[in-house]
Design a protein around this motif. Structure first.
Motif, mmCIF file in Angstrom:
data_model
loop_
_atom_site.group_PDB
_atom_site.id
_atom_site.type_symbol
_atom_site.label_atom_id
_atom_site.label_comp_id
_atom_site.label_asym_id
_atom_site.label_seq_id
_atom_site.Cartn_x
_atom_site.Cartn_y
_atom_site.Cartn_z
ATOM 1 N N GLU A 144 0.853 -1.190 0.000
ATOM 2 C CA GLU A 144 0.000 0.000 0.000
ATOM 3 C C GLU A 144 0.895 1.249 0.000
ATOM 4 N N GLU A 145 0.288 2.411 -0.093
ATOM 5 C CA GLU A 145 1.048 3.652 -0.048
ATOM 6 C C GLU A 145 1.254 4.079 1.405
ATOM 7 N N PHE A 146 2.485 4.441 1.741
ATOM 8 C CA PHE A 146 2.831 4.860 3.095
ATOM 9 C C PHE A 146 3.676 6.124 3.033
ATOM 10 N N ILE A 147 3.718 6.808 4.161
ATOM 11 C CA ILE A 147 4.563 7.986 4.304
ATOM 12 C C ILE A 147 5.503 7.768 5.487
ATOM 13 N N ASN A 148 6.706 8.310 5.411
ATOM 14 C CA ASN A 148 7.660 8.179 6.512
ATOM 15 C C ASN A 148 7.268 9.143 7.630
ATOM 16 N N GLY A 149 6.959 8.597 8.812
ATOM 17 C CA GLY A 149 6.476 9.421 9.919
ATOM 18 C C GLY A 149 7.594 10.093 10.673
ATOM 19 N N TYR B 37 0.359 4.780 7.192
ATOM 20 C CA TYR B 37 -0.628 5.212 6.201
ATOM 21 C C TYR B 37 -0.706 6.738 6.209
ATOM 22 N N PHE B 38 -1.092 7.295 5.083
ATOM 23 C CA PHE B 38 -1.293 8.738 5.037
ATOM 24 C C PHE B 38 -2.358 9.145 6.060
ATOM 25 N N ARG B 39 -2.222 10.358 6.562
ATOM 26 C CA ARG B 39 -3.087 10.818 7.650
ATOM 27 C C ARG B 39 -4.570 10.652 7.345
ATOM 28 N N PRO B 40 -5.092 11.065 6.172
ATOM 29 C CA PRO B 40 -6.535 10.890 5.927
ATOM 30 C C PRO B 40 -6.984 9.436 6.022
ATOM 31 N N GLU B 41 -6.131 8.484 5.590
ATOM 32 C CA GLU B 41 -6.499 7.069 5.685
ATOM 33 C C GLU B 41 -6.536 6.621 7.139
ATOM 34 N N ARG B 42 -5.538 7.036 7.925
ATOM 35 C CA ARG B 42 -5.530 6.665 9.344
ATOM 36 C C ARG B 42 -6.758 7.229 10.046
ATOM 37 N N VAL B 43 -7.050 8.487 9.801
ATOM 38 C CA VAL B 43 -8.198 9.116 10.452
ATOM 39 C C VAL B 43 -9.484 8.393 10.085
ATOM 40 N N SER B 44 -9.633 8.043 8.811
ATOM 41 C CA SER B 44 -10.845 7.346 8.364
ATOM 42 C C SER B 44 -10.994 6.003 9.071
ATOM 43 N N MET B 45 -9.923 5.241 9.169
ATOM 44 C CA MET B 45 -9.997 3.940 9.837
ATOM 45 C C MET B 45 -10.270 4.106 11.331
#
Length: 371
Positions: free
Chosen positions: A300-305, A312-320
């Protein structure tokens, strides 16, 4: 429908013991050797278990081997959180390293250098460290966990450590012990005097993730049956939805697990429930995808925190998080602390509508759930 396989006691995956020479006469080591009734190799000074191959290719084979040794470092220390994300103030009790179960996403794969399991038999030193903290600092409240570098109960049928720790914690009014697991080996917890000072916790996930990505672990039904039983024995419970993994029909999967959780377990017995989206060290992806080539969630697509872990990108984390929190709130008791493991204040505000600081800080929020 695909049949869910039950693997039984994960300690049965251990087929060989190794004991360092200095621990051969240790009474606790001898107790474990007698209980296990497995072949034993005594290791001379400076030698280590000989597992063919190189790490991490030999990790699966290495999980058959348990090393009984002396821990020379610090047993008891704060959880290695990062200042960029809200930490819960957990205290780690290091009882050993590695686990006979094999979760595809397990971050230990990227931390370990050796493939075998290890267990520390100098338990008197461990308890002395606990005494030094708990008895000498009675004004501080400690939440203590043994599941940071291993599963708390995975080899408990060999070691018998949990009952020792529960008895030790029985009269410690300024602390609670959390035993975190993915197995259902609990019979040794029955009739142990705990006085409400032990929390027994299970990691949970969507059923398909548990079946495909958590190898040699207990099934969802087995974990919930075990949780229901220890609740009857008077223990506090906790559950950890971590890591939350995006997959086809993830909403349906997590909804099902949450529904079944609260059908099986009294809501008022649950002290806390954590949520944490998948995050991993950069080196883990190559290790895990080579060991488990059929797993696809790392692509999947990820971003380095901020902690140098991929997320996961912030909008995906928030949605889950918003979805899972909504499902939990349908059933959870008011007293149960639902919280994030290692997320920012901004995510807290967006999902919960408040930050932990507004409630005295996350450690205090968790402390109140068992005080």
């Amino acid at each position: 429908m695909k049949k869910v396989i039950s693997y039984g006691d994960p300690a049965h995956y251990v087929t060989h013991l190794h004991v360092t020479r200095e621990c051969v006469d240790n009474p606790y080591a001898q107790e474990i050797i007698e209980r296990a009734n497995l072949p034993v190799t005594i290791l001379e000074d400076g030698t280590l278990p000989d597992i063919p191959g190189s790490y991490p290719e030999n990790l699966t084979q290495g999980k058959h081997h348990l090393l009984l040794c002396k821990h020379r470092g610090v047993f008891f220390k704060p959880c290695p959180g990062t200042r960029e994300y809200t930490c819960c103030g957990y205290q780690v009790l290091n009882i050993g390293m590695n686990c006979p179960m094999d979760c595809v996403y397990c971050i230990l794969q990227a931390y370990l250098n050796n493939p075998w399991l290890s267990f520390c038999v100098n338990v008197e030193d461990m308890l002395a460290e606990l005494d030094n903290a708990l008895l000498n600092q009675p004004e501080q409240f400690y939440r203590i966990g043994t599941g940071e570098f291993t599963d708390s109960l995975a080899i408990d049928s060999l070691t018998g450590l949990s009952s020792r720790l529960i008895r030790y914690m029985n009269d410690k009014s300024n602390a609670v012990l959390e035993l975190k697991t993915k197995c259902n080996i609990i019979k040794q917890l029955k009739d142990v005097p705990h006085n409400g000072r032990t929390v027994v916790a299970w990691s949970l996930n969507s059923p398909i993730i548990m079946a495909k990505e958590e190898l040699r672990t207990a099934t969802l039904d087995e974990r919930l049956e075990a949780a229901s039983q220890v609740a009857e024995w008077g223990y506090h419970l906790a559950f950890h939805f971590d890591p939350i993994i995006k997959h086809d029909n993830w909403q349906q999967g997590y909804r099902e697990t949450i529904r079944r959780l609260f059908e099986a377990v009294p809501a008022d017995k649950i002290a806390w429930i954590s949520m944490g989206a998948l995050r991993y060290l950069p080196s883990l992806k190559n290790i895990a995808t080579e060991r488990f080539p059929t797993s696809t969630f790392f692509y999947e697509e990820f971003i380095n925190g901020l902690d140098n872990k991929y997320r996961y990108f912030r909008p995906e984390r928030v949605s889950m998080y918003q979805f899972i929190l909504g499902e939990l709130r349908k059933y959870a008791a008011d007293r149960t602390c639902i919280y994030f493991c290692m997320e920012s204040s901004e995510i807290w505000q967006e999902v919960f509508g408040y930050t932990p600081e507004e409630h005295g800080g996350l450690p205090k929020m968790l402390d109140r759930s068992v005080s």
